[in-house]
Write a protein that holds these residues in place. Structure first.
Motif, PDB file in Angstrom:
ATOM      1  N   TYR A 329       0.820  -1.204   0.000  1.00  0.00           N
ATOM      2  CA  TYR A 329       0.000   0.000   0.000  1.00  0.00           C
ATOM      3  C   TYR A 329       0.858   1.261   0.000  1.00  0.00           C
ATOM      4  CZ  TYR A 329      -3.656  -3.335   1.212  1.00  0.00           C
ATOM      5  OH  TYR A 329      -4.515  -4.402   1.195  1.00  0.00           O
ATOM      6  N   GLU A 330       0.200   2.382  -0.332  1.00  0.00           N
ATOM      7  CA  GLU A 330       0.852   3.683  -0.295  1.00  0.00           C
ATOM      8  C   GLU A 330       0.551   4.364   1.039  1.00  0.00           C
ATOM      9  OE1 GLU A 330       2.915   4.822  -2.641  1.00  0.00           O
ATOM     10  OE2 GLU A 330       2.601   2.991  -3.794  1.00  0.00           O
ATOM     11  N   SER A 331       1.366   5.357   1.377  1.00  0.00           N
ATOM     12  CA  SER A 331       1.243   6.044   2.657  1.00  0.00           C
ATOM     13  C   SER A 331       0.685   7.449   2.464  1.00  0.00           C
ATOM     14  CB  SER A 331       2.611   6.136   3.337  1.00  0.00           C
ATOM     15  OG  SER A 331       2.562   6.980   4.482  1.00  0.00           O
ATOM     16  N   GLY A 332      -0.197   7.861   3.383  1.00  0.00           N
ATOM     17  CA  GLY A 332      -0.746   9.217   3.364  1.00  0.00           C
ATOM     18  C   GLY A 332      -1.000   9.713   4.776  1.00  0.00           C
ATOM     19  N   VAL A 333      -1.067  11.022   4.929  1.00  0.00           N
ATOM     20  CA  VAL A 333      -1.363  11.646   6.225  1.00  0.00           C
ATOM     21  C   VAL A 333      -2.378  12.758   6.007  1.00  0.00           C
ATOM     22  CG1 VAL A 333      -0.454  12.976   8.170  1.00  0.00           C
ATOM     23  CG2 VAL A 333       0.909  11.129   7.180  1.00  0.00           C
ATOM     24  N   TYR A 334      -3.419  12.771   6.852  1.00  0.00           N
ATOM     25  CA  TYR A 334      -4.430  13.825   6.822  1.00  0.00           C
ATOM     26  C   TYR A 334      -4.298  14.698   8.064  1.00  0.00           C
ATOM     27  CZ  TYR A 334      -8.807  16.085   8.079  1.00  0.00           C
ATOM     28  OH  TYR A 334      -9.735  17.000   8.488  1.00  0.00           O
ATOM     29  N   GLY A 335      -4.512  16.009   7.910  1.00  0.00           N
ATOM     30  CA  GLY A 335      -4.537  16.901   9.061  1.00  0.00           C
ATOM     31  C   GLY A 335      -4.477  18.354   8.632  1.00  0.00           C
ATOM     32  N   ILE A 336      -4.374  19.233   9.622  1.00  0.00           N
ATOM     33  CA  ILE A 336      -4.280  20.675   9.368  1.00  0.00           C
ATOM     34  C   ILE A 336      -2.813  21.016   9.121  1.00  0.00           C
ATOM     35  CG2 ILE A 336      -4.734  22.986  10.247  1.00  0.00           C
ATOM     36  CD1 ILE A 336      -6.891  21.821  12.027  1.00  0.00           C
ATOM     37  N   PHE A 337      -2.450  21.142   7.872  1.00  0.00           N
ATOM     38  CA  PHE A 337      -1.065  21.447   7.515  1.00  0.00           C
ATOM     39  C   PHE A 337      -0.895  22.964   7.378  1.00  0.00           C
ATOM     40  CE2 PHE A 337      -1.089  16.973   6.515  1.00  0.00           C
ATOM     41  CZ  PHE A 337       0.213  16.566   6.779  1.00  0.00           C
ATOM     42  N   HIS A 338      -1.133  23.645   8.478  1.00  0.00           N
ATOM     43  CA  HIS A 338      -0.893  25.088   8.545  1.00  0.00           C
ATOM     44  C   HIS A 338       0.496  25.294   9.129  1.00  0.00           C
ATOM     45  CE1 HIS A 338      -1.089  29.212  10.116  1.00  0.00           C
ATOM     46  NE2 HIS A 338      -2.030  29.424   9.223  1.00  0.00           N
ATOM     47  N   PRO A 339       1.271  26.261   8.629  1.00  0.00           N
ATOM     48  CA  PRO A 339       2.658  26.431   9.087  1.00  0.00           C
ATOM     49  C   PRO A 339       2.830  26.585  10.587  1.00  0.00           C
ATOM     50  CG  PRO A 339       2.269  27.734   7.118  1.00  0.00           C
ATOM     51  CD  PRO A 339       0.941  27.170   7.511  1.00  0.00           C
ATOM     52  N   SER A 367      -6.263  22.737   5.420  1.00  0.00           N
ATOM     53  CA  SER A 367      -5.939  24.153   5.606  1.00  0.00           C
ATOM     54  C   SER A 367      -5.700  24.802   4.244  1.00  0.00           C
ATOM     55  CB  SER A 367      -4.687  24.295   6.479  1.00  0.00           C
ATOM     56  OG  SER A 367      -4.339  25.637   6.683  1.00  0.00           O
ATOM     57  N   PRO A 368      -6.278  25.998   4.060  1.00  0.00           N
ATOM     58  CA  PRO A 368      -7.177  26.751   4.937  1.00  0.00           C
ATOM     59  C   PRO A 368      -8.613  26.248   4.850  1.00  0.00           C
ATOM     60  CG  PRO A 368      -6.804  27.987   2.932  1.00  0.00           C
ATOM     61  CD  PRO A 368      -5.924  26.764   2.832  1.00  0.00           C
ATOM     62  N   ASN A 369      -9.407  26.573   5.854  1.00  0.00           N
ATOM     63  CA  ASN A 369     -10.808  26.171   5.890  1.00  0.00           C
ATOM     64  C   ASN A 369     -11.666  27.316   5.363  1.00  0.00           C
ATOM     65  OD1 ASN A 369     -13.419  25.450   6.524  1.00  0.00           O
ATOM     66  ND2 ASN A 369     -12.900  24.608   8.515  1.00  0.00           N
ATOM     67  N   HIS A 370     -12.307  27.096   4.223  1.00  0.00           N
ATOM     68  CA  HIS A 370     -13.170  28.123   3.628  1.00  0.00           C
ATOM     69  C   HIS A 370     -14.633  27.928   3.975  1.00  0.00           C
ATOM     70  CE1 HIS A 370     -10.639  30.544   0.819  1.00  0.00           C
ATOM     71  NE2 HIS A 370      -9.810  29.550   1.044  1.00  0.00           N
ATOM     72  N   GLY A 371     -14.991  26.793   4.520  1.00  0.00           N
ATOM     73  CA  GLY A 371     -16.391  26.516   4.808  1.00  0.00           C
ATOM     74  C   GLY A 371     -17.045  25.686   3.713  1.00  0.00           C
ATOM     75  N   ILE A 372     -18.123  25.011   4.082  1.00  0.00           N
ATOM     76  CA  ILE A 372     -18.854  24.138   3.165  1.00  0.00           C
ATOM     77  C   ILE A 372     -19.412  24.933   1.983  1.00  0.00           C
ATOM     78  CG2 ILE A 372     -20.951  22.757   2.948  1.00  0.00           C
ATOM     79  CD1 ILE A 372     -18.821  21.221   4.343  1.00  0.00           C
ATOM     80  N   THR A 373     -19.300  24.363   0.779  1.00  0.00           N
ATOM     81  CA  THR A 373     -19.940  24.956  -0.397  1.00  0.00           C
ATOM     82  C   THR A 373     -20.509  23.839  -1.269  1.00  0.00           C
ATOM     83  OG1 THR A 373     -18.095  24.848  -1.977  1.00  0.00           O
ATOM     84  CG2 THR A 373     -18.107  26.711  -0.444  1.00  0.00           C
ATOM     85  N   THR A 374     -21.252  24.240  -2.262  1.00  0.00           N
ATOM     86  CA  THR A 374     -21.628  23.311  -3.317  1.00  0.00           C
ATOM     87  C   THR A 374     -20.435  23.123  -4.244  1.00  0.00           C
ATOM     88  OG1 THR A 374     -22.416  25.083  -4.754  1.00  0.00           O
ATOM     89  CG2 THR A 374     -24.009  24.121  -3.226  1.00  0.00           C
ATOM     90  N   GLU A 375     -20.536  22.122  -5.117  1.00  0.00           N
ATOM     91  CA  GLU A 375     -19.461  21.906  -6.092  1.00  0.00           C
ATOM     92  C   GLU A 375     -19.276  23.128  -6.994  1.00  0.00           C
ATOM     93  OE1 GLU A 375     -18.300  18.775  -9.718  1.00  0.00           O
ATOM     94  OE2 GLU A 375     -20.210  18.592  -8.643  1.00  0.00           O
ATOM     95  N   ASP A 376     -20.376  23.732  -7.430  1.00  0.00           N
ATOM     96  CA  ASP A 376     -20.291  24.872  -8.341  1.00  0.00           C
ATOM     97  C   ASP A 376     -19.672  26.100  -7.687  1.00  0.00           C
ATOM     98  OD1 ASP A 376     -21.400  23.394 -10.368  1.00  0.00           O
ATOM     99  OD2 ASP A 376     -23.440  24.109 -10.014  1.00  0.00           O
TER     100      ASP A 376
END
Length: 422
Positions: A329-339, A367-376
């Motif tokens: 498998y491949e490796s990945g990391v999720y999180g808030i990557f803010h400096p 990061s950054p968090n812009h808030g929920i939107t529609t796809e369009d």
């Protein structure tokens, strides 16, 4: 003579009273009140508000009311708020009412917060009565740079009682969803089939739109997302249940998503302490074993879910990456990557010890968090991550109450490491 002697005193008293009254009237005019426009002829109303607050415990409240009783009524409202500091509270309320022909309403709200513990409430109500050829354009942008404990609520209500046909009216809403999260019940497990090849090709887009969720994917949930947000090409889900947090991926979900040409991103979240090489190694081995039992094909990336409250160090990241690198498998990391975040700092430190991590480990940043939107209405692709990292995607909006999803741009880098039905 006696009366003339008191005359200067009387005149002085009158002058003092007149001066005090004048200052009172002008002072009242400067007080902030809701903007109200009312007319019985052609009217163009324009309201602008710009507020900036620096420090802790910031509160900004804007209230705009426009009422036009006329033909060719046009309302243009713009609100810009910026808060730099903790405990930011923004409350925007716009109420527009047009009674007449050819009603046009445009509302633009931009909120910028650099800080923690933010509460943003945006409420827009538009009412157009007895008119045709209507245009309503609502746009809300929430730019949140540091997003610990942030709640955003966007409510847009458009009420058009038109004398024309539906074709005479045009309505456009940007970012009109409320926040919240949770998990939904479901059962089942099993083995999957397929491979880890993505949708790369000659016409591969830079990004595709998709979602992630802690809930089990059903026909109803997929329909909810398509009706309220858009058509996802990637759906991120968790391996194995985590009590009170997330439901694990089921076999019937895999079949449902693949039958709808949706690729699956795999998440591992069975830890809350991300420190130490041995911890990263043991979590990777556990995730690998779970993926094999579930039938996830080789070449698929498994993302370690590092929440902002978790302690994190470079040892954990190296243990996770190096163990997965030796597997199928491949490796990945999720999180808030803010400096400014510990995850960002630990990631760069891990890459200094093993440069292969920067080139081969997938980074899924929120990061950054812009808030929920529609796809369009999704924001332009602009993820934050350590320079030179292999970006898999950007979770730009979190916690939509409707359908219980987060919204994402997924990068073409990760297409080959998704679980597709090809």
């Amino acid at each position: 003579m006696t009366e003339n002697r008191f005359l200067p005193y009387i005149l002085s008293f009158v002058l003092i009273v007149f001066t005090a009254f004048t200052f009172y009237m002008f002072g009242s005019m400067d007080r902030t009140e809701p903007v109200t426009a009312s007319s019985d002829s052609s009217v163009e109303g324009e309201s602008n508000s710009s507020s900036t607050s620096n420090g802790d415990s910031n509160e900004i409240s804007n209230s705009i009311e426009n009422e036009i009783n006329s033909e060719n009524g046009t309302i243009d409202n713009t609100i810009t708020n910026e808060i730099n500091g903790a405990n930011g509270d923004i409350d925007n309320n716009i109420d527009n009412r047009i009674n007449g022909e050819n009603g046009d309403i445009k509302n633009t709200i931009e909120n910028i917060i650099n800080g923690d513990n933010a509460q943003i409430d945006n409420n827009i109500e538009n009412h157009i009565n007895n008119s045709s050829n209507n245009l309503i354009d609502n746009s809300i942008t929430n730019n949140i740079e540091v997003n610990v404990d942030v709640n955003v609520t966007n409510n847009i209500t458009n009420n058009i009682e038109s004398s024309g046909t539906e074709e005479d009216s045009e309505t456009e809403n940007g970012n009109g969803d409320e926040n919240g999260n949770g998990v939904q019940n479901g059962e089942g497990n099993g083995n999957g089939e397929g491979n880890g090849e993505g949708t790369n090709g000659e016409d591969t887009p830079e990004t595709v739109w998709g979602v992630d969720s802690a809930s089990i994917t059903t026909d109803e949930m997929l329909m909810c997302v398509r009706e309220n947000f858009g058509d996802p090409e990637v759906w991120a889900r968790y391996l194995r249940d985590k009590d009170g947090v997330s439901y694990g991926l089921r076999q019937d979900e895999v079949e449902l998503l693949h039958s709808n040409d949706i690729d699956i991103m795999v998440i591992w979240n069975h830890f809350e302490d991300a420190t130490g090489y041995e911890k990263g190694q043991s979590q990777a081995n556990e995730a690998i074993e779970e993926a094999r039992e579930f039938g996830i094909p080789e070449g698929v990336a498994i993302f370690a879910n590092v929440e902002p409250i978790y302690p994190i160090d470079s040892g954990f990241l190296l243990g996770w990456y190096e163990t997965l690198a030796e597997s199928e498998y491949e490796s990945g990391v999720y999180g808030i990557f803010h400096p400014d975040r510990d995850l960002y700092i630990a990631y760069e430190a891990a890459a200094e010890e093993n440069p292969d991590l920067m080139e081969n480990n997938y980074v899924w940043t929120s990061s950054p968090n812009h808030g929920i939107t529609t796809e369009d209405n999704a924001p332009d692709y602009n993820p934050e991550a350590p320079e030179g990292s292999l970006i898999a995607g950007w979770q730009y909006g979190i916690d939509a109450e409707t359908c219980n999803i987060d919204t994402n741009h997924f990068d073409s880098n990760v297409f080959d490491a998704l679980w597709s039905n090809e």
